[in-house]
Scaffold this active site. Structure first.
Site, mmCIF file in Angstrom:
data_model
loop_
_atom_site.group_PDB
_atom_site.id
_atom_site.type_symbol
_atom_site.label_atom_id
_atom_site.label_comp_id
_atom_site.label_asym_id
_atom_site.label_seq_id
_atom_site.Cartn_x
_atom_site.Cartn_y
_atom_site.Cartn_z
ATOM 1 N N GLU A 81 0.830 -1.208 0.000
ATOM 2 C CA GLU A 81 0.000 0.000 0.000
ATOM 3 C C GLU A 81 0.865 1.258 0.000
ATOM 4 O O GLU A 81 1.749 1.415 0.852
ATOM 5 C CB GLU A 81 -0.907 -0.016 1.244
ATOM 6 C CG GLU A 81 -1.986 1.035 1.208
ATOM 7 C CD GLU A 81 -2.957 0.912 2.394
ATOM 8 O OE1 GLU A 81 -3.094 -0.179 2.969
ATOM 9 O OE2 GLU A 81 -3.570 1.934 2.726
ATOM 10 N N LYS A 257 -7.145 -0.896 11.481
ATOM 11 C CA LYS A 257 -6.491 -1.340 10.245
ATOM 12 C C LYS A 257 -5.260 -0.460 9.992
ATOM 13 O O LYS A 257 -4.205 -0.938 9.554
ATOM 14 C CB LYS A 257 -7.480 -1.277 9.073
ATOM 15 C CG LYS A 257 -6.977 -1.907 7.793
ATOM 16 C CD LYS A 257 -6.207 -0.946 6.907
ATOM 17 C CE LYS A 257 -5.790 -1.595 5.600
ATOM 18 N NZ LYS A 257 -4.921 -0.724 4.792
ATOM 19 N N ASP A 273 4.514 -14.296 11.911
ATOM 20 C CA ASP A 273 3.206 -14.851 11.575
ATOM 21 C C ASP A 273 2.191 -13.708 11.723
ATOM 22 O O ASP A 273 1.705 -13.416 12.813
ATOM 23 C CB ASP A 273 2.892 -16.003 12.542
ATOM 24 C CG ASP A 273 1.588 -16.707 12.206
ATOM 25 O OD1 ASP A 273 0.680 -16.053 11.662
ATOM 26 O OD2 ASP A 273 1.471 -17.902 12.509
ATOM 27 N N HIS A 371 -2.554 9.982 -0.657
ATOM 28 C CA HIS A 371 -2.793 8.611 -1.091
ATOM 29 C C HIS A 371 -2.948 8.524 -2.592
ATOM 30 O O HIS A 371 -2.341 7.691 -3.249
ATOM 31 C CB HIS A 371 -4.085 8.149 -0.411
ATOM 32 C CG HIS A 371 -4.045 6.736 0.016
ATOM 33 N ND1 HIS A 371 -4.426 5.721 -0.807
ATOM 34 C CD2 HIS A 371 -3.666 6.159 1.184
ATOM 35 C CE1 HIS A 371 -4.300 4.577 -0.163
ATOM 36 N NE2 HIS A 371 -3.834 4.813 1.040
#
Ligand code: NAD
Length: 415
Positions: A81, A257, A273, A371
């Site tokens: 991202e 998030k 992990d 962004h």
């Protein structure tokens, strides 16, 4: 070494690698591995998973400016991202004005669970009385941990009610040292199960690690200078944005998030992990019974913004794919972490940094400006633009405020 490197983003790959090489004392061989994409061969992949047909690469970048517990870090991040690495670097730059991130990590205790069905009423007392023997059997599964004074330390029991009646859950608390510790925890649970059956008079079913690693908590905090944040109003708006997340699950998931953007990128780079980290973080976010923000934002007496992030975090610097994946190994070397706890501190600080930048962007100009500019590069590339054409197409799309694949294709046709 100072991690605040000016204009790192403007440098060539070679110059960036030279800086990282010098910072982390990397060898020429390690630099060659970083230059080659991916890091693992098909043979590596074929040993890691079943039915392998190839490998899959993602960008690896470096976040600059991080100071954590008074030590400077260049933080490797693996993420697809755009904006995330720049945002982490920017947040770390502001945080270091007031001393950087202060992070505390618990010892690396994992929790192993043994599910017991149809246990006798005396099971809990018998298991408690035999805890020494249970721990000895558990510890016989790892000479390495025993030798360094780590390993299984406690046995505890609790009962749960289910639709199929009462179940006894026996838990092992294991100091797994510098590993994530999943395999050793599972092995210990399986090893003690026959004795647990004998003591409890019941039947054991599941014998497995809990990923809800609440005995491996990490707490990060940082103070962000009021003026650098953009003044009192922006500080206040960031706190209001946090309160939205703290009280609305739809916002909280997106807020968290953003935390994961930072934490998981570092976890990916160092071969952790990531599913275990996310599952635990999400459970922790819902610990009150209501899913909420993982971070907390407030003001200090001078009006500076204060951020806190608390995460259950199970990570390692040995074991798993860390010793198998050459790039993960090099990223761990770039960080210069000497323990799993230190790695956990870096991951948590990066999560907090990321949350700061996301909230600041959202509470000011909105997230899309930065962004979309980066996204425009991906669109230009997807439209088929060559490296030397991308800048021109991106500039035009940003000027026109029309960032789309169709426009990128039209502009490419015009070049
Ligand atoms: P691992 O099995 O490779 O064990 C770590 C090894 O490092 C052990 O052999 C240990 O003896 C050795 N070691 C050397 N020095 C050490 C030190 N200072 N401290 C601790 N150990 C030291 O790795 P692991 O951490 O047990 O397991 C991680 C892997 O297990 C990950 O790939 C994970 O995806 C996978 N896994 C996860 C789950 C789950 O999350 N539920 C379940 C099963 C497997």
């Amino acid at each position: 070494m100072d991690s605040s490197i000016s204009k790192f983003f403007e440098k060539s790959q070679k110059d960036r690698l030279d800086i990282v090489k010098n910072f982390a004392n990397l060898s020429d061989e390690e630099i060659k591995i970083l230059e080659k994409s991916g890091g693992i061969t098909f043979d590596n992949a074929d040993k890691m998973v079943e039915n392998a047909i190839g490998t899959f690469s993602l960008p690896l970048g470096i976040a600059t400016n991080f100071k954590i517990n008074d030590k400077d870090y260049l933080v490797p991040m693996v993420i697809e991202e755009p904006s995330v690495i720049a945002a982490a670097s920017k947040a770390a730059k502001i945080a270091r004005i007031k001393g950087g991130f202060k992070v505390d990590a618990d010892e690396s205790y994992s929790i192993g669970q043994i599910q017991v069905l149809n246990a006798d009423s005396s099971a809990i007392s018998k298991i408690s009385e035999s805890s020494k023997e249970i721990l000895e059997i558990a510890n016989s599964k790892s000479n390495t941990l025993s030798k360094i004074g780590k390993g299984a330390k406690e046995v505890s029991c609790r009962e749960i009610q289910t639709d199929s009646g009462k179940m006894l859950i026996v838990e092992l608390l294991i100091d797994v040292g510098d590993a994530m510790g999943a395999n050793v925890t599972n092995s210990m649970c399986e090893a003690v199960a026959p004795l647990i059956e004998k003591l409890s008079g019941g039947k054991t079913l599941l014998r497995i690690l809990s990923n809800y690693s609440t005995r491996r908590m990490v707490k990060a905090t940082a103070v962000f200078d009021k003026d650098e944040v953009g003044g009192e109003e922006i500080v206040n708006n960031i706190i209001l944005a946090y309160q939205f997340a703290a009280n609305d699950v739809y916002r909280a998931v997106t807020h968290n998030k953003g935390v994961m953007n930072g934490a998981i990128s570092v976890a990916n780079a160092t071969g952790q992990d990531n599913r275990a980290i996310e599952a635990a973080a999400n459970a922790y976010a819902a610990r009150s019974g209501k899913y909420s923000s993982l971070t907390e934002w407030s003001k200090d007496s001078e009006g500076n913004l204060v951020g806190k992030l608390e995460l259950p975090l199970s990570v390692g610097i040995v074991g798993g794919i860390i010793n198998v994946h050459p790039t993960a190994k090099i990223c761990t070397k770039i960080l210069g972490v000497s323990s799993a706890k230190e790695l956990a501190c870096v991951i948590t600080a990066t999560g907090l940094a990321q949350n700061f930048s996301a909230l600041r962007a959202l509470a000011t100009e909105g997230i899309q400006k930065g962004h979309m500019k980066l996204h425009a590069r991906n669109l230009a590339s997807a439209a088929g633009a060559k490296a030397e054409q991308i800048d021109e197409i991106v500039k035009k799309m940003v000027q026109e405020n029309n960032i789309s694949l169709n426009r990128a294709k039209e502009l490419l046709d015009q070049i």
